[in-house]
Design a protein around this motif. Structure first.
Motif, PDB file in Angstrom:
ATOM      1  N   TYR A  85      40.309  -0.087  10.151  1.00  0.00           N
ATOM      2  CA  TYR A  85      39.371   0.053  11.271  1.00  0.00           C
ATOM      3  C   TYR A  85      38.160   0.887  10.854  1.00  0.00           C
ATOM      4  O   TYR A  85      38.293   1.948  10.253  1.00  0.00           O
ATOM      5  N   SER A 116      35.944  -0.942  15.396  1.00  0.00           N
ATOM      6  CA  SER A 116      36.039  -2.342  14.992  1.00  0.00           C
ATOM      7  C   SER A 116      37.164  -2.550  13.973  1.00  0.00           C
ATOM      8  O   SER A 116      37.328  -1.788  13.022  1.00  0.00           O
ATOM      9  N   THR A 174      38.477  -4.269  11.098  1.00  0.00           N
ATOM     10  CA  THR A 174      37.858  -5.087  10.055  1.00  0.00           C
ATOM     11  C   THR A 174      38.844  -5.860   9.188  1.00  0.00           C
ATOM     12  O   THR A 174      38.494  -6.897   8.647  1.00  0.00           O
TER      13      THR A 174
END
Lengths: 253, 282
Positions: A15, A19, A21
């Motif tokens: 993260y 977000s 990822t």
């Protein structure tokens, strides 16, 4: 026949702030093979390989979950020696980043920080590394000159030599030819071909032809998910996943 | 057409500004040189003051200013660079650290006479260093500390992150990375900060007023715990005390010229040092 597993990735998540990822990735990376990671920009390729030498530790506001085993040992378990991990897992970055020092000092740097003091040993190692990285002929008469005076392609091979000097077991290449011209790119590719005899190589590239040319295994990432992982031969000729096929044929990218 | 006119007007204005600045700079140097050069002589540079400041030389003041400047930089530079390294390389980017950063910047705006009083209270009285070279160096050192920290922080932040990554990726520790890559790369910038501080320190009067300076000495300070004469304070004293304004004013201008020259030569030495450093790292 397949080589032993060098790196085992188990259910990892990553993260950046909020977000997410990298989403629940698992895969094996085989010893003394070239594994290519392909996928469109922003799919998490670079973030992914930067986990293998714990480079993402430097980025604030990030969180990692999961396990990555190097020779069966989890490099994320508490108490692990990160410095030693980084010595064993070398990295070549997207943009050539030689130190603003002489060519010689660039190579000897890694030896010195790892405690090698003997001048003779250092000199021998520097020459050997430059030869292995196929740049010796170009720089042998100017070892005391500043490395920033070299061309981009030469700088990148110098960075490879610098990485080789500390005798890593794995070398991570993060789009090593992205900022180079075709001739320099070709040299880097030939070099990787040569290096895979002695090292386990993981290379991130957005260039599919490059992946096809130099790797034995290819993994396709899309939006942080592992879509398909197979031998390069299979993935490029008979992709199992529709998305992989669309990406390879240029329907999106 | 109008665009051209606006542009010319803009350039004209800028040119006027730089000319004004240069004019004042030139005038200062001109007046000090013209008025100061008359009294300059070998004796003036090497003799001690005589006949109640109206004759003789100012050698103790020259040496005093030299000691105070070099001493305070020796104290402030390592301390300031260390603080900057901690703030940029080690401390997390948190609220508290931001407060610390802001405080340091604000410290740079504190009037120097306040530092003088602080030096008197802490170094002279509390620590018992007395009115001495050492107290003066400490006070001046603290005065320029914020400036040195800021300059060093800027220089450290300007080192590309890719150098740090390259070093760490080779198995260097955080400390090895700072010592062997970050610091050498930042050194020219740090030196620039130090050079600017030299000028500041050499010229300050207020911080040494109560902590180090004395009006008259027959010789040179015997140890770092002796009082000391200093050029800026000497100028101040000559212009405000004494009974022979004629001679004293002349001597004051001579001192001003020497001070100017001293600051320039210390700065020049530092610039040459920085240049040599840069050659190795560019």
């Amino acid at each position: 026949m397949s080589n032993p597993v060098k790196i085992k990735v188990e259910n990892i998540n990553f993260y950046y702030g909020k977000s997410h990822t990298l989403k629940n990735l698992s895969m094996d990376i085989f010893d003394k093979q070239v594994t290519a990671i392909i996928g469109p920009s922003g799919c998490g390729k670079s973030t992914f390989i930067r986990l293998f030498n714990r480079m993402n530790d430097l980025i604030p506001n990030t969180r990692f979950e999961g396990k990555i085993y190097l020779d069966g040992k989890n490099i994320y378990s508490p108490g692990v020696d990160i410095v030693d991990i980084r010595r064993r897992v070398g990295m070549v970055f997207q943009n050539p980043n030689p130190f603003p020092k002489s060519i010689f000092d660039n190579i000897s740097y890694g030896l010195k920080v790892n405690g090698i003091k003997n001048r003779h040993t250092i000199e021998e190692k520097v020459v050997e590394s430059l030869k292995k990285a196929a740049i010796w002929e170009e720089v042998k008469d100017r070892l005391q000159e500043n490395a920033l005076g070299l061309s981009g392609g030469q700088q990148q091979r110098l960075c490879i030599a610098r990485c080789l000097a500390v005798e890593p077991e794995v070398i991570l290449f993060d789009e090593p030819a992205a900022s180079l011209d075709p001739i320099s790119t070709k040299k880097i590719e030939e070099l990787i071909e040569e290096l895979k005899k002695d090292y386990t190589i993981v290379i991130v590239t957005h260039n599919m032809q490059q992946a096809a040319r130099i790797s034995q295994y290819t993994v396709f990432l899309y939006l942080g998910k592992l879509i398909e992982y197979a031998t390069t031969n299979e993935l490029f000729t008979v992709p199992k996943n529709k998305m992989t096929e669309d990406y390879l044929t240029g329907k999106f990218g | 057409m109008r665009k051209q006119v606006t542009q010319n007007l803009g350039f004209g204005l800028l040119f006027l500004c730089i000319t004004t600045a240069l004019f004042f700079l030139g005038t200062i140097i001109y007046f000090i040189t013209v008025r100061g050069v008359r009294i300059l002589s070998w004796d003036f540079l090497t003799e001690v003051p005589k006949e109640a400041m109206t004759a003789g030389g100012v050698a103790p003041a020259i040496m005093g200013t030299f000691y105070l400047t070099v001493g305070s930089i020796i104290i402030a530079l390592p301390l300031g660079v260390a603080c900057a390294i901690y703030l940029t390389e080690y401390s997390p980017r948190s609220f508290v650290v931001n407060i610390i950063r802001m405080s340091i910047n604000n410290l740079a705006g504190v009037p120097s006479v306040v530092f003088g009083l602080f030096g008197l209270a802490v170094f002279v009285k509390l620590f018992g260093f007395g009115v001495s070279v050492f107290s003066g160096c400490c006070t001046l050192g603290i005065l320029v500390l914020p400036q040195i920290i800021s300059a060093a922080q800027e220089a450290l932040l300007a080192v590309p992150q890719s150098y740090r990554e390259a070093s760490l990726a080779l198995g260097a520790t955080h400390w090895q990375t700072i010592r062997s890559t970050v610091l050498p790369t930042a050194l020219p910038g740090i030196m620039t900060g130090a050079i600017l501080s030299i000028g500041r320190v050499a010229g300050e009067t207020a911080p040494i007023l109560f902590t180090a300076a004395t009006f008259y000495m027959r010789g040179f300070p015997k140890s770092i715990f002796s009082e000391v004469m200093a050029l800026p304070y000497h100028i101040y004293a000559l212009m405000t005390e004494g009974t022979h304004p004629e001679q004293q004013t002349q001597i004051a201008y001579g001192c001003a010229l020497i001070l100017l020259f001293l600051v320039l030569s210390i700065s020049a030495a530092a610039i040459i040092l920085r240049q040599r450093q840069r050659k190795g790292y560019e």
